[in-house]
Design a protein around this motif. Structure first.
Motif, PDB file in Angstrom:
ATOM      1  N   VAL A 131       1.055  -1.223   0.055  1.00 46.36           N
ATOM      2  CA  VAL A 131      -0.024  -0.059  -0.125  1.00 46.36           C
ATOM      3  C   VAL A 131       0.878   1.280   0.005  1.00 46.36           C
ATOM      4  CG1 VAL A 131      -1.857   1.109   1.391  1.00 46.36           C
ATOM      5  CG2 VAL A 131      -1.618  -1.429   1.501  1.00 46.36           C
ATOM      6  N   THR A 190       0.901   5.397   0.577  1.00 46.06           N
ATOM      7  CA  THR A 190       0.153   6.508   0.826  1.00 46.06           C
ATOM      8  C   THR A 190       1.352   7.624   0.947  1.00 46.06           C
ATOM      9  OG1 THR A 190       0.362   6.303   3.237  1.00 46.06           O
ATOM     10  CG2 THR A 190      -1.620   5.415   2.042  1.00 46.06           C
ATOM     11  N   VAL A 243      -4.806   5.138   7.557  1.00 48.43           N
ATOM     12  CA  VAL A 243      -5.176   4.065   6.615  1.00 48.43           C
ATOM     13  C   VAL A 243      -4.950   2.604   7.101  1.00 48.43           C
ATOM     14  CG1 VAL A 243      -4.457   3.182   4.161  1.00 48.43           C
ATOM     15  CG2 VAL A 243      -4.639   5.788   4.521  1.00 48.43           C
ATOM     16  N   GLY A 269      -8.028   0.295   7.567  1.00 45.60           N
ATOM     17  CA  GLY A 269      -7.541  -1.292   6.775  1.00 45.60           C
ATOM     18  C   GLY A 269      -8.054  -2.428   7.715  1.00 45.60           C
ATOM     19  N   ILE A 301      -8.570  -2.716   2.942  1.00 47.72           N
ATOM     20  CA  ILE A 301      -8.122  -1.182   2.568  1.00 47.72           C
ATOM     21  C   ILE A 301      -9.729  -0.912   2.348  1.00 47.72           C
ATOM     22  CG2 ILE A 301      -7.791   0.255   0.487  1.00 47.72           C
ATOM     23  CD1 ILE A 301      -5.147  -0.847   1.308  1.00 47.72           C
ATOM     24  N   ASP A 322     -11.015   4.605  -0.333  1.00 53.69           N
ATOM     25  CA  ASP A 322      -9.925   5.387   0.635  1.00 53.69           C
ATOM     26  C   ASP A 322      -9.246   6.364  -0.385  1.00 53.69           C
ATOM     27  OD1 ASP A 322      -8.288   6.449   2.367  1.00 53.69           O
ATOM     28  OD2 ASP A 322      -8.143   4.688   3.409  1.00 53.69           O
ATOM     29  N   ARG A 344      -7.088   8.358   0.352  1.00 48.64           N
ATOM     30  CA  ARG A 344      -5.723   8.574   0.821  1.00 48.64           C
ATOM     31  C   ARG A 344      -4.633   7.484   0.236  1.00 48.64           C
ATOM     32  NH1 ARG A 344      -7.639   8.154   6.684  1.00 48.64           N
ATOM     33  NH2 ARG A 344      -8.485   6.327   5.853  1.00 48.64           N
ATOM     34  N   VAL A 345      -5.276   6.301  -0.214  1.00 53.59           N
ATOM     35  CA  VAL A 345      -4.630   5.354  -0.871  1.00 53.59           C
ATOM     36  C   VAL A 345      -4.151   5.912  -2.245  1.00 53.59           C
ATOM     37  CG1 VAL A 345      -4.456   2.832  -1.624  1.00 53.59           C
ATOM     38  CG2 VAL A 345      -5.719   3.445   0.438  1.00 53.59           C
ATOM     39  N   HIS A 365      -2.514   0.493  -4.200  1.00 56.77           N
ATOM     40  CA  HIS A 365      -2.130  -0.964  -3.534  1.00 56.77           C
ATOM     41  C   HIS A 365      -2.546  -1.988  -4.336  1.00 56.77           C
ATOM     42  CE1 HIS A 365      -6.586  -2.547  -3.241  1.00 56.77           C
ATOM     43  NE2 HIS A 365      -6.843  -1.161  -3.400  1.00 56.77           N
ATOM     44  N   SER A 373      -1.197  -3.407   4.962  1.00 57.73           N
ATOM     45  CA  SER A 373      -2.173  -3.306   5.624  1.00 57.73           C
ATOM     46  C   SER A 373      -2.709  -4.095   6.285  1.00 57.73           C
ATOM     47  CB  SER A 373      -3.164  -2.495   4.989  1.00 57.73           C
ATOM     48  OG  SER A 373      -4.057  -3.117   3.738  1.00 57.73           O
ATOM     49  N   SER A 385       1.881  -3.196   9.712  1.00 63.58           N
ATOM     50  CA  SER A 385       2.448  -1.808   9.289  1.00 63.58           C
ATOM     51  C   SER A 385       3.654  -1.587  10.267  1.00 63.58           C
ATOM     52  CB  SER A 385       1.170  -0.903   9.010  1.00 63.58           C
ATOM     53  OG  SER A 385       0.682  -0.639  10.333  1.00 63.58           O
TER      54      SER A 385
END
Ligand SMILES: [Cu+2]
Length: 151
Positions: free
Chosen positions: A72, A74, A82, A86, A96, A100, A102-103, A106, A136, A141
């Protein structure tokens, strides 16, 4: 008439040539393992790349439900939120949140022995911006992340 037609053909060919010259696909590879690690801490894409083609390989043996990995991208400032959203999005949605924005890009989640490729345009990136790639899958992460450099 013939001259005009020839000129039109030449300009068409020139335009096509420019399109090909301007389009540059840059390939990246990364792999994740059963120990919840990516094999790279940083990925870099040159400023003249118009598309990125990233291949994620899972070098382990564990199934996706137990040790799944995705890739992913971002802004660095969006990673925590995120990743948190997720977790709630569930495995079926590749962890995810749907829609979204903001992604930036991915991949889907893969398990041991599998691989997947995602292609995305660099037009969403700003040269020199602070971007981070991460997995994610819930709990991953914090460890599975790295810097993504463009420009
Ligand atoms: Cu993972």
């Amino acid at each position: 008439m013939k001259v005009i037609r020839t000129l039109a053909l030449i300009s068409l060919l020139a335009a096509a040539g420019n399109t090909f010259a301007a389009d540059k696909v840059c390939k990246l590879e990364i792999s994740g393992n059963d120990a919840m690690q990516f094999d790279k801490k940083e990925l870099a894409v040159a400023a003249d790349c118009t598309q990125v083609e990233l291949t994620l390989k899972h070098s382990g043996k564990l199934p996706a439900q137990a040790m799944g990995h995705n890739w992913v991208l971002t802004k660095t400032s969006d990673v925590a939120a995120v990743a948190s959203d997720g977790i709630g999005a569930g495995f079926a949605n590749d962890h995810i949140k749907k829609g979204d924005t903001r992604v930036i890009a991915h991949s889907k989640i893969v398990g041991g022995g599998q691989s997947t490729t995602v292609t995305f345009p660099t037009s969403a990136l700003t040269a020199g911006g602070a971007y981070t790639f991460f997995c994610s899958f819930p709990g991953h992460s914090a460890i599975m992340k790295g810097a993504f450099k463009f420009g």
